[in-house]
Design a protein around this motif. Structure first.
Motif, PDB file in Angstrom:
ATOM      1  N   LEU A  71      -5.809   4.832  -7.396  1.00 37.87           N
ATOM      2  CA  LEU A  71      -6.805   4.050  -6.670  1.00 37.87           C
ATOM      3  C   LEU A  71      -7.755   4.974  -5.914  1.00 37.87           C
ATOM      4  CD1 LEU A  71      -4.552   1.266  -5.090  1.00 37.87           C
ATOM      5  CD2 LEU A  71      -6.050   1.050  -7.067  1.00 37.87           C
ATOM      6  N   PRO A  72      -9.060   4.772  -6.065  1.00 38.61           N
ATOM      7  CA  PRO A  72     -10.017   5.533  -5.247  1.00 38.61           C
ATOM      8  C   PRO A  72      -9.752   5.266  -3.774  1.00 38.61           C
ATOM      9  CG  PRO A  72     -11.139   4.351  -7.018  1.00 38.61           C
ATOM     10  CD  PRO A  72      -9.734   3.826  -6.977  1.00 38.61           C
ATOM     11  N   CYS A  73      -9.610   6.325  -2.995  1.00 38.17           N
ATOM     12  CA  CYS A  73      -9.202   6.127  -1.605  1.00 38.17           C
ATOM     13  C   CYS A  73      -9.680   7.308  -0.767  1.00 38.17           C
ATOM     14  CB  CYS A  73      -7.681   6.020  -1.527  1.00 38.17           C
ATOM     15  SG  CYS A  73      -7.043   5.545   0.087  1.00 38.17           S
ATOM     16  N   ALA A  74     -10.207   7.022   0.425  1.00 38.02           N
ATOM     17  CA  ALA A  74     -10.672   8.062   1.339  1.00 38.02           C
ATOM     18  C   ALA A  74      -9.653   8.286   2.437  1.00 38.02           C
ATOM     19  CB  ALA A  74     -12.013   7.664   1.946  1.00 38.02           C
ATOM     20  N   THR A  75      -9.492   9.547   2.844  1.00 37.07           N
ATOM     21  CA  THR A  75      -8.526   9.883   3.896  1.00 37.07           C
ATOM     22  C   THR A  75      -9.199  10.294   5.196  1.00 37.07           C
ATOM     23  OG1 THR A  75      -8.422  12.186   3.139  1.00 37.07           O
ATOM     24  CG2 THR A  75      -6.818  10.642   2.205  1.00 37.07           C
ATOM     25  N   ALA A 132      -9.961  -2.989  -0.023  1.00 36.01           N
ATOM     26  CA  ALA A 132      -8.789  -3.777   0.354  1.00 36.01           C
ATOM     27  C   ALA A 132      -9.100  -5.260   0.360  1.00 36.01           C
ATOM     28  CB  ALA A 132      -8.283  -3.333   1.724  1.00 36.01           C
ATOM     29  N   THR A 133     -10.215  -5.623   0.968  1.00 36.81           N
ATOM     30  CA  THR A 133     -10.541  -7.037   1.107  1.00 36.81           C
ATOM     31  C   THR A 133     -11.009  -7.643  -0.205  1.00 36.81           C
ATOM     32  OG1 THR A 133     -11.191  -6.545   3.385  1.00 36.81           O
ATOM     33  CG2 THR A 133     -11.835  -8.680   2.506  1.00 36.81           C
ATOM     34  N   GLU A 134     -11.717  -6.867  -1.004  1.00 34.34           N
ATOM     35  CA  GLU A 134     -12.119  -7.358  -2.323  1.00 34.34           C
ATOM     36  C   GLU A 134     -10.901  -7.654  -3.192  1.00 34.34           C
ATOM     37  OE1 GLU A 134     -14.465  -5.873  -6.363  1.00 34.34           O
ATOM     38  OE2 GLU A 134     -14.470  -4.625  -4.574  1.00 34.34           O
ATOM     39  N   LEU A 135      -9.926  -6.727  -3.177  1.00 33.10           N
ATOM     40  CA  LEU A 135      -8.712  -6.938  -3.958  1.00 33.10           C
ATOM     41  C   LEU A 135      -7.912  -8.124  -3.433  1.00 33.10           C
ATOM     42  CD1 LEU A 135      -7.647  -3.202  -4.367  1.00 33.10           C
ATOM     43  CD2 LEU A 135      -8.268  -4.765  -6.229  1.00 33.10           C
ATOM     44  N   LEU A 136      -7.890  -8.308  -2.110  1.00 32.21           N
ATOM     45  CA  LEU A 136      -7.182  -9.438  -1.533  1.00 32.21           C
ATOM     46  C   LEU A 136      -7.815 -10.759  -1.988  1.00 32.21           C
ATOM     47  CD1 LEU A 136      -4.959 -10.391   0.405  1.00 32.21           C
ATOM     48  CD2 LEU A 136      -6.658 -10.276   2.252  1.00 32.21           C
ATOM     49  N   CYS A 137      -9.135 -10.794  -2.004  1.00 30.47           N
ATOM     50  CA  CYS A 137      -9.835 -11.991  -2.480  1.00 30.47           C
ATOM     51  C   CYS A 137      -9.500 -12.275  -3.943  1.00 30.47           C
ATOM     52  CB  CYS A 137     -11.333 -11.815  -2.287  1.00 30.47           C
ATOM     53  SG  CYS A 137     -12.327 -13.182  -2.911  1.00 30.47           S
ATOM     54  N   GLU A 168      -0.247  -7.607  -8.722  1.00 25.57           N
ATOM     55  CA  GLU A 168      -0.659  -6.212  -8.739  1.00 25.57           C
ATOM     56  C   GLU A 168      -1.885  -5.995  -7.850  1.00 25.57           C
ATOM     57  OE1 GLU A 168      -0.655  -2.138  -9.784  1.00 25.57           O
ATOM     58  OE2 GLU A 168       0.848  -3.731  -9.743  1.00 25.57           O
ATOM     59  N   LEU A 169      -2.772  -6.973  -7.819  1.00 19.29           N
ATOM     60  CA  LEU A 169      -3.944  -6.892  -6.951  1.00 19.29           C
ATOM     61  C   LEU A 169      -3.532  -6.925  -5.477  1.00 19.29           C
ATOM     62  CD1 LEU A 169      -6.403  -9.282  -8.826  1.00 19.29           C
ATOM     63  CD2 LEU A 169      -6.394  -6.784  -8.835  1.00 19.29           C
ATOM     64  N   LYS A 170      -2.519  -7.721  -5.181  1.00 20.54           N
ATOM     65  CA  LYS A 170      -2.002  -7.780  -3.814  1.00 20.54           C
ATOM     66  C   LYS A 170      -1.404  -6.442  -3.406  1.00 20.54           C
ATOM     67  CE  LYS A 170       1.383 -10.181  -0.914  1.00 20.54           C
ATOM     68  NZ  LYS A 170       2.453 -11.214  -0.892  1.00 20.54           N
ATOM     69  N   ARG A 171      -0.668  -5.828  -4.313  1.00 20.51           N
ATOM     70  CA  ARG A 171      -0.058  -4.530  -4.020  1.00 20.51           C
ATOM     71  C   ARG A 171      -1.132  -3.480  -3.731  1.00 20.51           C
ATOM     72  NH1 ARG A 171       0.727   0.218  -6.096  1.00 20.51           N
ATOM     73  NH2 ARG A 171      -0.472  -0.297  -7.960  1.00 20.51           N
ATOM     74  N   LYS A 172      -2.172  -3.467  -4.540  1.00 21.16           N
ATOM     75  CA  LYS A 172      -3.252  -2.502  -4.343  1.00 21.16           C
ATOM     76  C   LYS A 172      -3.971  -2.750  -3.019  1.00 21.16           C
ATOM     77  CE  LYS A 172      -4.110  -1.672  -9.258  1.00 21.16           C
ATOM     78  NZ  LYS A 172      -5.085  -1.800 -10.381  1.00 21.16           N
TER      79      LYS A 172
END
Length: 230
Positions: A141-145, A155-160, A169-173
């Protein structure tokens, strides 16, 4: 589907993301509270403050935000060359070289007095850029630290999408992203708490977190998936 197992470096592990993100949140709190209200990582904030000072004619103050911005750009550029030159090394991963350089820079910052705040912010912005450019994906997953805006959007797009499709799987991400955001906030909170007491040397805590990540990358892990973590 068959899952292929193989050994790879922990360059994209969630545990490594925790170490890097704690350090990222800590650095922002440290630079703001200890180094003249400049953000080491949040370059968007620096651009806003740069524009504000230019508009008000405060050219000297504007330099406090311009130089970290230029250092960030240089850090991305230099990291690109490190990746190009060192990606074929077998004994050490090019990302470990970058992380080692970042640790050295942060340790150096801890020795700098308040009179060298501008130089300290330049070094931290350069180090931040190296981390941003080197560690951009965790568990696929593309992710910034070192910042949260992109992670919040993802996060919110995947939750939607999860609520629409019921795909677990979308919830997990989505939870993966929210967890990273929480870790960043924890790092910032720690930075805000310890910096007043430790002063300039508080940045060594962030360096220690990066050292943990550096050591972790020597560990080989067995991963299920179809893409190597290199």
């Amino acid at each position: 589907m068959l899952k292929k197992k193989w050994n790879g470096q922990m360059s994209e592990s969630l545990l490594l993301a925790v170490f890097l993100t704690l350090a990222g949140g800590f650095q922002d709190a440290y630079s703001y509270n200890c180094r003249g209200h400049v953000f080491a990582n949040a370059q968007t904030g620096n651009i806003v403050l740069l524009g504000q000072n230019l508009a008000q004619g405060n050219l000297l103050n504007a330099a406090h935000y311009l130089l970290p911005l230029l250092a960030f750009l240089l850090g991305v550029y230099v990291t690109g060359w490190v990746r190009h030159r060192c990606r074929e090394y077998e004994r050490i991963h090019w990302r470990q070289i970058v992380l080692a350089a970042e640790i050295i820079l942060l340790i150096t910052v801890g020795f700098m007095p308040q009179s060298l705040n501008m130089a300290a912010n330049v070094l931290m912005s350069f180090a931040c850029a190296m981390q941003v450019e080197s560690f951009r994906k965790f568990r696929g997953l593309p992710c910034a630290t070192t910042m949260c805006i992109g992670n919040m959007r993802n996060a919110t797009e995947l939750l939607c999408r999860y609520h629409i499709t019921k795909d677990r799987e979308l919830k997990r991400k989505s939870l993966h992203y929210y967890f990273v955001i929480l870790v960043f906030a924890a790092g910032a909170a720690i930075g805000a708490l310890v910096t007043p007491g430790m002063g300039e040397r508080a940045i060594w805590i962030a360096a220690a977190a990066l050292m943990g990540g550096f050591a972790l990358m020597f560990i080989k892990e067995e991963v299920s998936g179809g893409e190597q973590l290199q």
